[in-house]
Motif scaffolding. Sequence first.
Motif, mmCIF file in Angstrom:
data_model
loop_
_atom_site.group_PDB
_atom_site.id
_atom_site.type_symbol
_atom_site.label_atom_id
_atom_site.label_comp_id
_atom_site.label_asym_id
_atom_site.label_seq_id
_atom_site.Cartn_x
_atom_site.Cartn_y
_atom_site.Cartn_z
ATOM 1 N N ALA A 2 0.835 -1.195 0.000
ATOM 2 C CA ALA A 2 0.000 0.000 0.000
ATOM 3 C C ALA A 2 0.868 1.243 0.000
ATOM 4 O O ALA A 2 2.008 1.233 0.443
ATOM 5 N N ASN A 4 1.483 5.360 1.110
ATOM 6 C CA ASN A 4 1.252 6.128 2.328
ATOM 7 C C ASN A 4 -0.091 6.826 2.193
ATOM 8 O O ASN A 4 -0.223 7.828 1.515
ATOM 9 N N THR A 5 -1.116 6.291 2.870
ATOM 10 C CA THR A 5 -2.475 6.797 2.724
ATOM 11 C C THR A 5 -2.833 7.848 3.760
ATOM 12 O O THR A 5 -3.865 8.473 3.659
ATOM 13 N N ASP A 6 -2.004 8.044 4.743
ATOM 14 C CA ASP A 6 -2.322 8.972 5.819
ATOM 15 C C ASP A 6 -1.260 10.061 5.888
ATOM 16 O O ASP A 6 -0.623 10.255 6.906
ATOM 17 N N CYS A 59 -0.647 5.768 13.711
ATOM 18 C CA CYS A 59 -1.889 5.563 12.962
ATOM 19 C C CYS A 59 -2.651 4.291 13.343
ATOM 20 O O CYS A 59 -3.703 4.025 12.785
ATOM 21 N N THR A 61 -2.048 1.163 12.734
ATOM 22 C CA THR A 61 -1.978 0.034 11.807
ATOM 23 C C THR A 61 -1.210 -1.114 12.468
ATOM 24 O O THR A 61 -0.095 -0.908 12.947
ATOM 25 N N ALA A 86 2.638 -4.418 5.984
ATOM 26 C CA ALA A 86 2.524 -3.364 7.000
ATOM 27 C C ALA A 86 3.754 -2.471 7.097
ATOM 28 O O ALA A 86 3.669 -1.330 7.536
ATOM 29 N N CYS A 104 6.219 2.554 8.691
ATOM 30 C CA CYS A 104 4.845 2.098 8.593
ATOM 31 C C CYS A 104 4.357 2.389 7.174
ATOM 32 O O CYS A 104 4.458 3.523 6.700
ATOM 33 N N THR A 105 3.864 1.387 6.489
ATOM 34 C CA THR A 105 3.385 1.571 5.117
ATOM 35 C C THR A 105 2.212 2.546 5.069
ATOM 36 O O THR A 105 2.108 3.348 4.145
ATOM 37 N N ALA A 106 1.354 2.525 6.070
ATOM 38 C CA ALA A 106 0.141 3.353 6.049
ATOM 39 C C ALA A 106 0.418 4.843 6.220
ATOM 40 O O ALA A 106 -0.168 5.667 5.529
ATOM 41 N N CYS A 107 1.333 5.200 7.145
ATOM 42 C CA CYS A 107 1.526 6.633 7.441
ATOM 43 C C CYS A 107 2.954 7.124 7.227
ATOM 44 O O CYS A 107 3.218 8.314 7.354
#
Length: 147
Positions: A2, A4-6, A59, A61, A86, A104-107
Amino acid sequence: MASNTDQKTDDEWRAILSPEQASFRARFFRILRQKGTERASTGEYDKHFDEGVYSCAACATPLYKSTTKFDSGCGWPAFFDAIPGAVTRHTDSSWGMERIEIVCTACGGHLGHVFKGEKFDTPTDERHCVNSVSLKFKDGDGVEKSG
């Protein structure tokens, strides 16, 4: 993996990260957003071996399962593998040597570094050396715990 969505600006992160005291907030920001490192053997999760999941402190996750945590003796929480997707790896040449940074992949929050080939008795022969400040732990029942 994923993306960085955040994504937030540094000022937005300063405003939302950790409602606790200013000194902790400053350390939290320095490590997670400015790629700092906490001092060895000072983090709350170094010698923490309860069953559960370690999530990103920024975040939430999920990043690591306790079944992948081991005592490396390095002074930071050590994991031999992350939850698939992740954690993202980047080359870090900031100290005049090449290391593998993990975020962190998300943020995009800085977690620490991966070291390979240290001959620990683990399935991956890797040590994800993670700052405790970058993590929050939830026990096997999903209840958040502080060290």
